[in-house]
Design a protein around this motif. Structure first.
Motif, mmCIF file in Angstrom:
data_model
loop_
_atom_site.group_PDB
_atom_site.id
_atom_site.type_symbol
_atom_site.label_atom_id
_atom_site.label_comp_id
_atom_site.label_asym_id
_atom_site.label_seq_id
_atom_site.Cartn_x
_atom_site.Cartn_y
_atom_site.Cartn_z
ATOM 1 N N ALA A 1 0.823 -1.213 0.000
ATOM 2 C CA ALA A 1 0.000 0.000 0.000
ATOM 3 C C ALA A 1 0.852 1.257 0.000
ATOM 4 C CB ALA A 1 -0.933 -0.005 1.204
ATOM 5 N N GLY A 2 2.019 1.197 0.615
ATOM 6 C CA GLY A 2 2.865 2.381 0.705
ATOM 7 C C GLY A 2 3.878 2.476 -0.425
ATOM 8 N N PHE A 3 4.693 3.526 -0.381
ATOM 9 C CA PHE A 3 5.724 3.738 -1.386
ATOM 10 C C PHE A 3 6.924 2.825 -1.121
ATOM 11 C CE2 PHE A 3 3.594 7.908 -0.968
ATOM 12 C CZ PHE A 3 3.167 8.070 -2.260
ATOM 13 N N VAL A 4 7.541 2.364 -2.206
ATOM 14 C CA VAL A 4 8.819 1.655 -2.130
ATOM 15 C C VAL A 4 9.748 2.341 -3.127
ATOM 16 C CG1 VAL A 4 10.036 -0.540 -2.357
ATOM 17 C CG2 VAL A 4 7.663 -0.509 -1.541
ATOM 18 N N VAL A 5 10.913 2.772 -2.651
ATOM 19 C CA VAL A 5 11.822 3.590 -3.457
ATOM 20 C C VAL A 5 13.212 2.956 -3.464
ATOM 21 C CG1 VAL A 5 12.856 5.883 -3.742
ATOM 22 C CG2 VAL A 5 10.506 5.666 -2.891
ATOM 23 N N GLY B 1 16.105 15.864 -10.106
ATOM 24 C CA GLY B 1 15.932 15.190 -8.819
ATOM 25 C C GLY B 1 15.088 13.940 -8.968
ATOM 26 N N THR B 2 15.750 12.837 -9.321
ATOM 27 C CA THR B 2 15.016 11.612 -9.658
ATOM 28 C C THR B 2 14.688 10.782 -8.425
ATOM 29 O OG1 THR B 2 17.160 10.592 -10.158
ATOM 30 C CG2 THR B 2 15.872 11.382 -12.018
ATOM 31 N N ILE B 3 13.457 10.304 -8.391
ATOM 32 C CA ILE B 3 13.004 9.349 -7.382
ATOM 33 C C ILE B 3 12.576 8.101 -8.132
ATOM 34 C CG2 ILE B 3 11.351 8.833 -5.551
ATOM 35 C CD1 ILE B 3 11.943 12.444 -6.491
ATOM 36 N N PHE B 4 13.334 7.013 -7.993
ATOM 37 C CA PHE B 4 13.045 5.769 -8.699
ATOM 38 C C PHE B 4 12.164 4.876 -7.822
ATOM 39 C CE2 PHE B 4 16.770 7.220 -10.959
ATOM 40 C CZ PHE B 4 16.567 6.793 -12.267
ATOM 41 N N PHE B 5 10.916 4.690 -8.269
ATOM 42 C CA PHE B 5 9.982 3.845 -7.532
ATOM 43 C C PHE B 5 10.140 2.383 -7.944
ATOM 44 C CE2 PHE B 5 7.941 8.035 -7.431
ATOM 45 C CZ PHE B 5 7.665 8.136 -6.078
ATOM 46 N N SER B 6 9.922 1.496 -7.002
ATOM 47 C CA SER B 6 10.088 0.059 -7.234
ATOM 48 C C SER B 6 8.801 -0.575 -7.746
ATOM 49 C CB SER B 6 10.522 -0.632 -5.942
ATOM 50 O OG SER B 6 11.710 -0.052 -5.447
ATOM 51 N N GLY B 7 8.956 -1.762 -8.368
ATOM 52 C CA GLY B 7 7.824 -2.449 -8.964
ATOM 53 C C GLY B 7 7.477 -1.838 -10.304
#
Length: 298
Positions: A31-35, A55-61
């Motif tokens: 349910a939450g963010f994974v980074v 400013g990159t934020i790479f999200f998982s999945g």
């Protein structure tokens, strides 16, 4: 965050996403963010990276299953760390303090409804970039209206047999074409500052794949015929074989100069000259960022 049955992406698998555990949905995320990474990145388009970096934020999945994905460690392997909404906003602040020209949300599709909640609370002083594979639901994108400054989607393929073979999504073009039209509607005409940095607008990316120049040409023709004149297109030749490709022998090499020039000639023939072209030398593994939880606040 509270558990929910997810319909964020076009799969609409309604998997139960709960806090603290992987879901059984396509993306495999809770349910939450994974980074996996939050850092300055200098290898985006010049109007995105600028001098300081994006400013990159790479999200998982991931909601796609691209067999050639260069970010397989985080997309298919789902590497990353859980991040609360509060810590995600702290990561935004951290990147801005480092001089980021924008906040670049990479692979955000399956987090979009949650991101909408965060961005309603966080009023960024720099542009927010939605950097996706193009496989986005129009209904989900509408939840982001007024919260995203720059849309940076892919247009990967046109033929359904190809998108099924490489990404497990027979409906990719149907979905992505409608999503990109919606992104274009929201973003409007491109706006740049005095330093040439994009403040608002749409850039559509297309990655040339080996033995798939027909897909590239069809994608360019669709963009030419359906998007507003002057829409920026980023034609990429950085394809590098990644992952297990034994079943896809055509993808086990980089593209040739002949393939690159064939697609580039079509781009020029269509008069789509206002965007970006890569050099063949960009097809190098060292351009793939290290996914090591850099900058991630847990």
């Amino acid at each position: 965050m509270e558990a929910f049955f997810c319909e964020a992406c076009p799969r609409r698998c309604r998997a139960l996403r709960e806090e603290g555990g992987a879901s059984k949905g396509v993306c495999g995320m809770p349910a939450g963010f994974v980074v996996a990474r939050a850092a300055l990145h200098h290898w985006e388009e010049p109007c995105i990276s600028g001098q300081n970096g994006s400013g990159t934020i790479f999200f998982s999945g991931c909601s796609l299953r691209c067999v050639y994905c260069q970010n397989q460690k985080i997309s298919l392997g789902r590497f990353g760390a859980p991040v609360t909404p509060g810590n995600l906003m702290r990561m935004f602040d951290q990147l801005i303090e480092q001089g980021a020209h924008n906040l670049n949300l990479v692979n955000p599709t399956h987090y979009a409804p949650m991101l909408a909640q965060v961005l309603r609370r966080y009023r960024s002083p720099v542009p927010v970039v939605y950097n996706s594979g193009g496989y986005d639901r129009v209904e989900t994108l509408r939840e982001l209206e007024g919260l995203i400054d720059i849309y940076l989607p892919d247009m990967k393929y046109v033929d359904s047999a190809v998108s099924l073979r490489y990404s497990g999504a027979v409906d990719y073009f149907t979905v992505a074409s409608q999503a990109i039209l919606e992104m274009s509607r929201q973003a409007g005409e491109a706006v740049f500052d005095s330093n040439g940095l994009m403040r608002k607008g749409l850039i559509v990316r297309h990655l040339i794949l080996p033995q798939n120049t027909a897909q590239s040409i069809q994608a360019l023709e669709w963009m030419h015929d359906h998007l507003p004149e002057g829409t920026l297109v980023s034609l990429m030749c950085q394809y590098t074989p990644c992952g297990e490709l034994d079943a896809f022998p055509e993808l086990r090499r980089r593209i040739t100069r002949r393939e690159y020039e064939k697609v580039m000639d079509k781009l020029l023939e269509l008069g789509m000259t206002g965007g970006y072209l890569q050099e063949l030398s960009s097809a190098r593994e060292e351009y793939i960022p290290p996914f090591d939880l850099s900058g991630v606040i847990i």
